[in-house]
Design a protein around this motif. Structure first.
Motif, PDB file in Angstrom:
ATOM      1  N   GLU A 119       6.492  28.007 -56.890  1.00  0.00           N
ATOM      2  CA  GLU A 119       6.310  29.440 -56.615  1.00  0.00           C
ATOM      3  C   GLU A 119       6.782  29.787 -55.206  1.00  0.00           C
ATOM      4  OE1 GLU A 119       2.213  30.101 -57.310  1.00  0.00           O
ATOM      5  OE2 GLU A 119       2.385  30.092 -59.520  1.00  0.00           O
ATOM      6  N   VAL A 120       6.505  28.899 -54.235  1.00  0.00           N
ATOM      7  CA  VAL A 120       6.966  29.129 -52.861  1.00  0.00           C
ATOM      8  C   VAL A 120       8.499  29.120 -52.823  1.00  0.00           C
ATOM      9  CG1 VAL A 120       7.026  28.175 -50.522  1.00  0.00           C
ATOM     10  CG2 VAL A 120       4.878  28.194 -51.813  1.00  0.00           C
ATOM     11  N   MET A 121       9.102  28.170 -53.528  1.00  0.00           N
ATOM     12  CA  MET A 121      10.560  28.089 -53.557  1.00  0.00           C
ATOM     13  C   MET A 121      11.176  29.346 -54.164  1.00  0.00           C
ATOM     14  SD  MET A 121      11.542  25.348 -52.057  1.00  0.00           S
ATOM     15  CE  MET A 121      13.247  25.579 -52.538  1.00  0.00           C
ATOM     16  N   GLU A 122      10.562  29.864 -55.223  1.00  0.00           N
ATOM     17  CA  GLU A 122      11.097  31.074 -55.855  1.00  0.00           C
ATOM     18  C   GLU A 122      11.027  32.263 -54.887  1.00  0.00           C
ATOM     19  OE1 GLU A 122      12.768  31.215 -58.414  1.00  0.00           O
ATOM     20  OE2 GLU A 122      12.229  29.543 -59.699  1.00  0.00           O
ATOM     21  N   GLN A 123       9.960  32.327 -54.086  1.00  0.00           N
ATOM     22  CA  GLN A 123       9.878  33.396 -53.085  1.00  0.00           C
ATOM     23  C   GLN A 123      10.967  33.239 -52.025  1.00  0.00           C
ATOM     24  OE1 GLN A 123       5.894  34.604 -51.651  1.00  0.00           O
ATOM     25  NE2 GLN A 123       5.048  33.167 -53.138  1.00  0.00           N
ATOM     26  N   ALA A 124      11.273  31.990 -51.673  1.00  0.00           N
ATOM     27  CA  ALA A 124      12.332  31.746 -50.692  1.00  0.00           C
ATOM     28  C   ALA A 124      13.697  32.140 -51.258  1.00  0.00           C
ATOM     29  CB  ALA A 124      12.329  30.274 -50.277  1.00  0.00           C
ATOM     30  N   MET A 183       4.862  25.437 -47.027  1.00  0.00           N
ATOM     31  CA  MET A 183       6.260  25.557 -46.579  1.00  0.00           C
ATOM     32  C   MET A 183       6.786  24.197 -46.102  1.00  0.00           C
ATOM     33  SD  MET A 183       6.187  29.040 -44.317  1.00  0.00           S
ATOM     34  CE  MET A 183       4.824  30.180 -44.504  1.00  0.00           C
ATOM     35  N   LEU A 184       5.920  23.469 -45.378  1.00  0.00           N
ATOM     36  CA  LEU A 184       6.318  22.139 -44.912  1.00  0.00           C
ATOM     37  C   LEU A 184       6.569  21.200 -46.094  1.00  0.00           C
ATOM     38  CD1 LEU A 184       3.812  21.749 -41.933  1.00  0.00           C
ATOM     39  CD2 LEU A 184       6.319  21.711 -41.738  1.00  0.00           C
ATOM     40  N   GLU A 185       5.677  21.225 -47.079  1.00  0.00           N
ATOM     41  CA  GLU A 185       5.833  20.346 -48.244  1.00  0.00           C
ATOM     42  C   GLU A 185       7.051  20.711 -49.078  1.00  0.00           C
ATOM     43  OE1 GLU A 185       2.545  18.613 -50.560  1.00  0.00           O
ATOM     44  OE2 GLU A 185       1.269  20.076 -49.516  1.00  0.00           O
ATOM     45  N   ALA A 186       7.405  21.994 -49.099  1.00  0.00           N
ATOM     46  CA  ALA A 186       8.570  22.437 -49.867  1.00  0.00           C
ATOM     47  C   ALA A 186       9.878  22.206 -49.120  1.00  0.00           C
ATOM     48  CB  ALA A 186       8.435  23.919 -50.213  1.00  0.00           C
ATOM     49  N   GLY A 187       9.788  21.779 -47.846  1.00  0.00           N
ATOM     50  CA  GLY A 187      10.996  21.512 -47.072  1.00  0.00           C
ATOM     51  C   GLY A 187      11.673  22.753 -46.549  1.00  0.00           C
ATOM     52  N   LEU A 188      10.938  23.859 -46.444  1.00  0.00           N
ATOM     53  CA  LEU A 188      11.522  25.113 -45.963  1.00  0.00           C
ATOM     54  C   LEU A 188      11.408  25.258 -44.459  1.00  0.00           C
ATOM     55  CD1 LEU A 188      10.194  27.502 -48.753  1.00  0.00           C
ATOM     56  CD2 LEU A 188      12.510  26.572 -48.516  1.00  0.00           C
ATOM     57  N   VAL A 189      10.375  24.664 -43.866  1.00  0.00           N
ATOM     58  CA  VAL A 189      10.216  24.671 -42.414  1.00  0.00           C
ATOM     59  C   VAL A 189      10.009  23.233 -41.952  1.00  0.00           C
ATOM     60  CG1 VAL A 189       9.243  26.994 -42.380  1.00  0.00           C
ATOM     61  CG2 VAL A 189       7.704  25.019 -42.495  1.00  0.00           C
ATOM     62  N   LEU A 234      24.106  21.409 -45.542  1.00  0.00           N
ATOM     63  CA  LEU A 234      22.786  20.829 -45.303  1.00  0.00           C
ATOM     64  C   LEU A 234      21.927  21.049 -46.543  1.00  0.00           C
ATOM     65  CD1 LEU A 234      20.727  19.601 -43.250  1.00  0.00           C
ATOM     66  CD2 LEU A 234      20.111  21.977 -42.677  1.00  0.00           C
ATOM     67  N   ASN A 235      21.316  19.977 -47.032  1.00  0.00           N
ATOM     68  CA  ASN A 235      20.416  20.080 -48.182  1.00  0.00           C
ATOM     69  C   ASN A 235      18.963  20.030 -47.731  1.00  0.00           C
ATOM     70  OD1 ASN A 235      22.381  20.267 -50.158  1.00  0.00           O
ATOM     71  ND2 ASN A 235      22.514  18.057 -50.431  1.00  0.00           N
ATOM     72  N   SER A 236      18.083  20.510 -48.579  1.00  0.00           N
ATOM     73  CA  SER A 236      16.647  20.382 -48.322  1.00  0.00           C
ATOM     74  C   SER A 236      16.294  18.909 -48.163  1.00  0.00           C
ATOM     75  CB  SER A 236      15.843  20.971 -49.479  1.00  0.00           C
ATOM     76  OG  SER A 236      15.992  22.371 -49.561  1.00  0.00           O
ATOM     77  N   PRO A 237      15.273  18.607 -47.370  1.00  0.00           N
ATOM     78  CA  PRO A 237      14.817  17.211 -47.264  1.00  0.00           C
ATOM     79  C   PRO A 237      14.110  16.780 -48.551  1.00  0.00           C
ATOM     80  CG  PRO A 237      13.322  18.676 -46.096  1.00  0.00           C
ATOM     81  CD  PRO A 237      14.474  19.533 -46.548  1.00  0.00           C
ATOM     82  N   GLU A 238      13.813  15.505 -48.628  1.00  0.00           N
ATOM     83  CA  GLU A 238      13.072  14.990 -49.781  1.00  0.00           C
ATOM     84  C   GLU A 238      11.666  15.607 -49.797  1.00  0.00           C
ATOM     85  OE1 GLU A 238      14.242  12.327 -51.995  1.00  0.00           O
ATOM     86  OE2 GLU A 238      16.141  12.968 -51.120  1.00  0.00           O
ATOM     87  N   THR A 239      11.260  16.097 -50.964  1.00  0.00           N
ATOM     88  CA  THR A 239       9.943  16.724 -51.120  1.00  0.00           C
ATOM     89  C   THR A 239       9.340  16.274 -52.440  1.00  0.00           C
ATOM     90  OG1 THR A 239      10.685  18.676 -52.370  1.00  0.00           O
ATOM     91  CG2 THR A 239      10.908  18.774 -49.963  1.00  0.00           C
ATOM     92  N   PRO A 240       8.068  16.628 -52.712  1.00  0.00           N
ATOM     93  CA  PRO A 240       7.505  16.317 -54.031  1.00  0.00           C
ATOM     94  C   PRO A 240       8.309  16.931 -55.176  1.00  0.00           C
ATOM     95  CG  PRO A 240       5.758  16.915 -52.503  1.00  0.00           C
ATOM     96  CD  PRO A 240       7.047  17.189 -51.800  1.00  0.00           C
ATOM     97  N   LEU A 241       9.077  17.984 -54.887  1.00  0.00           N
ATOM     98  CA  LEU A 241       9.904  18.618 -55.919  1.00  0.00           C
ATOM     99  C   LEU A 241      11.309  18.035 -55.982  1.00  0.00           C
ATOM    100  CD1 LEU A 241       9.136  22.432 -55.352  1.00  0.00           C
ATOM    101  CD2 LEU A 241       8.146  20.918 -57.087  1.00  0.00           C
ATOM    102  N   PHE A 242      11.808  17.557 -54.856  1.00  0.00           N
ATOM    103  CA  PHE A 242      13.247  17.293 -54.740  1.00  0.00           C
ATOM    104  C   PHE A 242      13.545  15.868 -54.306  1.00  0.00           C
ATOM    105  CE2 PHE A 242      17.225  17.775 -52.053  1.00  0.00           C
ATOM    106  CZ  PHE A 242      18.086  17.856 -53.131  1.00  0.00           C
ATOM    107  N   ASP A 243      14.253  15.137 -55.179  1.00  0.00           N
ATOM    108  CA  ASP A 243      14.821  13.838 -54.855  1.00  0.00           C
ATOM    109  C   ASP A 243      16.324  13.977 -55.105  1.00  0.00           C
ATOM    110  OD1 ASP A 243      15.818  11.283 -54.752  1.00  0.00           O
ATOM    111  OD2 ASP A 243      14.222  10.369 -55.942  1.00  0.00           O
ATOM    112  N   LYS A 244      17.089  14.073 -54.027  1.00  0.00           N
ATOM    113  CA  LYS A 244      18.514  14.398 -54.193  1.00  0.00           C
ATOM    114  C   LYS A 244      19.291  13.331 -54.950  1.00  0.00           C
ATOM    115  CE  LYS A 244      19.673  12.713 -49.542  1.00  0.00           C
ATOM    116  NZ  LYS A 244      20.189  13.127 -48.215  1.00  0.00           N
ATOM    117  N   SER A 245      18.763  12.111 -55.004  1.00  0.00           N
ATOM    118  CA  SER A 245      19.464  11.049 -55.730  1.00  0.00           C
ATOM    119  C   SER A 245      19.227  11.129 -57.233  1.00  0.00           C
ATOM    120  CB  SER A 245      19.009   9.674 -55.224  1.00  0.00           C
ATOM    121  OG  SER A 245      17.662   9.419 -55.604  1.00  0.00           O
TER     122      SER A 245
END
Length: 648
Positions: A119-124, A183-189, A234-245
């Motif tokens: 939900e935070v990502m969708e707001q971003a 925001m920190l967990e989502a990798g936005l800040v 630049l991509n978002s960092p690794e988060t509980p939602l995102f594993d770029k690999s």
């Protein structure tokens, strides 16, 4: 995970199959009876104009009378959305207002946290899309326009802009009641190491939302507008939602397009994927700022059996492709391969589309090479193989590379393909050869031997005749039972044919070892039907038992083995006699010359074909059958010649 008893039954009860299927088809109103839940439409699984796809809404099943696809709502979602079983369950459960049971309280807690982060990502995403329309994004809009992205494209791909400044997104989300921790967990800040408030990760960048296989926003990719920025992308960092690999850009739409039969295209970046998709290549994806990883490769294979890696036409593009080969080699299996499409020099797919259009890109994709050919290119390009040592080094390197393939059958086929490429590299050096009579020959379509040419072989007499006759018996026996070719591959390859027609026949056989049943057709295509019939009509072939009983594999195997052994023995005697002749080069007198002639006659008689194999014959070197008296005379004469040399 296992589902509680009755969950699937309730899910099917709450789900309208007609409604689910209706999103993908147009119902035939003349044939359908909606009141009874009896619906008909053209099949979504194969191309047709008639309505042969039937849905029985009351029973919850569908069936196509054309392609025979059948199933229920779950299987329909799996097939049309190209998702797994549990993903289909989650999609249907969400639509039906049901909650999929969780494994345990901890799993439920994690699921709740993921929901919050999404939900935070969708707001971003919404914030960045709005910022692209405002004043500070003018330069970004101009750039996107120059790249051919109009308003509709920007909307479809939800492209946005992160304005300059350190806290624009953070302050916006705080105003929406989003805790900074989320925001920190989502990798936005990102937390400040100077004790200040967390600051925005993305600043002054064009923003590309990254969504997972279910279409949920999980990360961003940002392109810098400042040419001096350290990181262009630049991509978002690794988060509980995102594993770029483990993710791919444009995964959900590409999965749906691949499920409908489109080729999966793996491009390098976001702009390439957008350009390809907008041009009609909907099954386009890209890795996320890294080289292709093993999880990404496995994900690609779940979407398509043979993804096409679209390479930029430069050195960096080829290097990236070679890394993919190294990664893929141990993972290859039957039905899991890769093809490589190389763009023109200095262009990526987006460049080619804008310069020459979709047709040019399609031509490049249609010409995509199998991985084995790019592997060959990697090992041979720019190198010269003008010595046995270099050729051996190439063979060793390729064997080591191919040896990494775990699947034995696939490894065998790779080896055969490499062997064929090796023949094409080395053999053409001698293909324009002098034929009998001194004329240049066309090895692909040689003229049939003339009667004069046949006669010249017989006139040569002695060893030349025996050698050529045995060569032809071996090759004809293989043609009569192609299955034996693999057993004698090394010996046939080492057979230095004295006749150009025989050499061409041998080469055609070796090129087809991967599929022995194709050997006769390959030979006919290589030397011509008439030339082949002329060769096989030789009189001495008519008495060879395995050629009178074509298809007798055991008899053909025995014939090839015996003729190869006799050919080796004949060459051995030739070498032995040549040595004796050298010994006599400066010592010859009339008596020794006479004895040498007698030795040659004895050798010729010893090499004579004999089909009876009676008790007067012994087994000589390499399995040849030799008359004992003649071999004894031959050995005795040679011994005398050498004794005379030593005495002198």
């Amino acid at each position: 995970m296992s589902l509680p008893p009755g969950f699937l039954d309730e899910l099917r009860t709450r789900t309208s199959l007609t409604q689910i299927v209706g999103r993908k088809v147009l119902w035939d109103t003349r044939k359908s009876n909606q009141g009874k839940g009896d619906m008909w439409a053209p099949c979504p699984f194969h191309q047709e104009k008639t309505a042969s796809f039937h849905v029985d809404d009351r029973k919850g099943f569908y069936y196509c009378f054309g392609c025979h696809q059948k199933g229920d709502a779950i299987s329909f979602v799996c097939e049309t959305e190209n998702v797994g079983f549990m993903e289909a369950i989650e999609i249907l459960a969400q639509e039906a207002g049901m909650e999929v049971p969780k494994r345990d309280p901890q799993a439920q807690k994690q699921a709740d946290k993921r929901t919050q982060l999404i939900e935070v990502m969708e707001q971003a995403v919404a914030f960045c899309r709005l910022q692209l329309k405002r004043g500070p994004a003018a330069e970004a809009r101009d750039y996107l326009a120059r790249r051919g992205l109009d308003e509709d494209v920007l909307e479809r791909w939800e492209i946005g802009f992160a304005p300059p400044g350190w806290e624009n997104l953070r302050e916006h989300l705080v105003g929406k009641g989003v805790p900074v921790e989320l925001m920190l967990e989502a990798g936005l800040v990102k937390a400040s190491d100077k004790g200040r408030a967390p600051y925005d990760v993305f600043r002054n960048r064009i923003m590309f939302p990254i969504r997972d296989g279910r279409g949920r926003a999980i990360a961003f990719g940002g392109r810098a507008m400042d040419p001096g920025d350290n990181a262009k992308y630049l991509n978002s960092p690794e988060t509980p939602l995102f594993d770029k690999s483990r993710n791919l850009y444009n995964l959900k739409p590409a999965r749906e397009a691949a499920g409908k039969g489109q080729a999966l295209i793996v491009a390098e970046g976001y702009m390439d994927v957008i350009a390809l998709s907008e041009a009609g290549f909907g099954a386009a994806v890209a890795p996320l700022g890294t080289a292709v990883t093993e999880p990404q490769l496995q994900l690609m294979w779940r979407l398509s059996e043979e993804p096409v890696i679209a390479l930029d036409g430069d050195t960096a593009g080829l290097r990236a492709a070679y890394r993919v080969i190294d990664l893929a080699m141990p993972l290859l299996a039957a039905g899991k391969g890769l093809r490589f499409a190389v763009m023109p020099e200095g262009k990526d797919p987006d460049d080619l589309l804008r310069a020459e259009g979709a047709g040019a890109v399609k031509a490049v994709l249609d010409a995509a090479m199998p991985m084995v050919q790019l592997l060959w290119r990697q090992e041979t390009e720019g190198r010269v193989f003008d010595s046995p040592e270099r050729k051996a080094a190439l063979e060793k390197a390729l064997q080591e590379r191919i040896g990494k393939i775990a699947d034995p059958s696939l490894r065998h086929h790779y080896a055969q393909e490499i062997k064929d490429l090796r023949w094409q590299l080395f053999r053409p050096q001698r293909s324009p050869a002098k034929g009998r009579g001194g004329q240049r020959r066309d090895w692909r379509a040689p003229p049939p031997p003339t009667q004069g040419a046949k006669a010249s072989v017989l006139v040569a007499g002695g060893d030349a005749v025996q050698t050529q006759l045995r060569e032809l018996v071996i090759l004809a026996a293989v043609l009569s039972a192609p299955q034996v070719a693999l057993e004698f591959e090394a010996q046939i390859e080492a057979m230095a044919c004295s006749d150009p027609d025989h050499a061409q026949l041998r080469d055609a056989i070796l090129r087809s070892l991967a599929t022995p049943e194709d050997i006769p057709d390959t030979v006919r295509a290589a030397i011509g039907e008439e030339a082949l019939e002329t060769l096989l009509s030789a009189r001495h072939l008519q008495i060879v038992p395995c050629l009178r009983q074509k298809g007798d594999t055991a008899l053909a195997r025995m014939t090839v083995a015996e003729e190869l052994a006799k050919l080796d023995a004949l060459r051995g005697w030739q070498a032995e006699l040549s040595e004796a002749e050298e010994d006599l080069a400066h010592l010859a007198d009339e008596a020794l010359t006479w004895r040498l002639a007698q030795a040659a006659q004895a050798r010729n008689r010893a090499g004579r074909l004999d089909e009876e194999k009676d008790a007067d014959f012994e087994i000589g070197p390499n399995g040849a059958h030799i008359d004992r008296d003649e071999r004894s005379a031959f050995d005795s004469l040679l011994s005398q010649i050498r004794f005379d040399k030593q005495r002198r």
